[in-house]
Design a protein around this motif. Sequence first.
Motif, mmCIF file in Angstrom:
data_model
loop_
_atom_site.group_PDB
_atom_site.id
_atom_site.type_symbol
_atom_site.label_atom_id
_atom_site.label_comp_id
_atom_site.label_asym_id
_atom_site.label_seq_id
_atom_site.Cartn_x
_atom_site.Cartn_y
_atom_site.Cartn_z
ATOM 1 N N ARG A 104 35.237 16.211 31.707
ATOM 2 C CA ARG A 104 34.243 15.402 30.813
ATOM 3 C C ARG A 104 33.985 16.268 29.637
ATOM 4 O O ARG A 104 33.792 17.382 29.720
ATOM 5 C CB ARG A 104 33.113 15.085 31.733
ATOM 6 N N GLU A 105 34.036 15.231 28.473
ATOM 7 C CA GLU A 105 33.757 16.002 27.433
ATOM 8 C C GLU A 105 32.703 15.296 26.508
ATOM 9 O O GLU A 105 32.395 13.993 26.676
ATOM 10 C CB GLU A 105 35.010 15.847 26.465
ATOM 11 N N LEU A 106 31.689 16.137 25.840
ATOM 12 C CA LEU A 106 30.963 15.445 24.891
ATOM 13 C C LEU A 106 31.400 14.753 23.793
ATOM 14 O O LEU A 106 32.356 15.192 23.107
ATOM 15 C CB LEU A 106 29.949 16.561 24.273
ATOM 16 N N VAL A 107 30.970 13.416 23.427
ATOM 17 C CA VAL A 107 31.456 12.469 22.468
ATOM 18 C C VAL A 107 30.547 12.584 21.330
ATOM 19 O O VAL A 107 30.971 12.917 20.319
ATOM 20 C CB VAL A 107 31.530 11.287 22.995
ATOM 21 N N ALA A 108 29.084 12.306 21.592
ATOM 22 C CA ALA A 108 28.223 12.391 20.508
ATOM 23 C C ALA A 108 26.872 12.581 21.377
ATOM 24 O O ALA A 108 26.584 12.128 22.479
ATOM 25 C CB ALA A 108 28.190 10.862 19.929
ATOM 26 N N SER A 109 25.916 13.169 20.505
ATOM 27 C CA SER A 109 24.504 13.393 20.816
ATOM 28 C C SER A 109 23.515 13.151 19.826
ATOM 29 O O SER A 109 23.963 13.399 18.508
ATOM 30 C CB SER A 109 24.335 14.749 21.469
ATOM 31 N N ILE A 110 22.347 12.911 20.019
ATOM 32 C CA ILE A 110 21.363 12.674 19.243
ATOM 33 C C ILE A 110 20.083 13.174 19.938
ATOM 34 O O ILE A 110 19.567 13.065 20.817
ATOM 35 C CB ILE A 110 20.957 11.099 18.803
ATOM 36 N N THR A 111 19.306 13.954 18.966
ATOM 37 C CA THR A 111 18.019 14.711 19.367
ATOM 38 C C THR A 111 17.054 13.647 19.341
ATOM 39 O O THR A 111 17.067 12.653 18.913
ATOM 40 C CB THR A 111 17.693 15.791 18.426
ATOM 41 N N LEU A 112 15.717 14.193 19.681
ATOM 42 C CA LEU A 112 14.576 13.264 19.645
ATOM 43 C C LEU A 112 14.084 13.099 18.265
ATOM 44 O O LEU A 112 13.439 12.044 17.756
ATOM 45 C CB LEU A 112 13.464 13.749 20.492
ATOM 46 N N TYR A 113 14.505 13.954 17.268
ATOM 47 C CA TYR A 113 14.231 13.923 15.978
ATOM 48 C C TYR A 113 15.402 12.937 15.227
ATOM 49 O O TYR A 113 15.060 12.842 13.890
ATOM 50 C CB TYR A 113 14.254 15.208 15.195
ATOM 51 N N GLY A 114 16.401 12.863 15.907
ATOM 52 C CA GLY A 114 17.393 11.922 15.334
ATOM 53 C C GLY A 114 18.730 12.669 14.650
ATOM 54 O O GLY A 114 19.547 11.857 13.954
ATOM 55 N N SER A 115 18.450 13.936 14.918
ATOM 56 C CA SER A 115 19.903 14.368 14.446
ATOM 57 C C SER A 115 21.140 14.468 15.276
ATOM 58 O O SER A 115 20.822 14.253 16.414
ATOM 59 C CB SER A 115 19.682 16.181 14.419
#
Length: 114
Positions: A45-56
Amino acid sequence: QVQLVESGGGLVQPGGSLRLSCAASGITFSRYAMGWYRQAPGKERELVASITLYGSTNYADSVKGRFTIPRDNSKNTVYLQMDSLKPEDTAVYYCTAVYMGRYWGQGTQVTVSS
């Protein structure tokens, strides 16, 4: 009870687009970083995309410029907009929420094939 429910997967031709949705319940969504992972057959399993609570946002090199990960806190939903899809994007895509712990959705299949 925490639930992350993915939808929007399916079969698409190379060069096409799909938008995945992940609807969250049982959590204070705005406090959570959200992400999408994928797992292809025989691969980790690999990370594709992420977003923080601040929108980064953060993207895997393999999807930069093709995928985006917007979130809508009013709908408790995070999306994965996938454009210019390639056969190597074929995988099960999982939504994840991270704050004090990590939660996972059940996954949705994306198949890119002609």
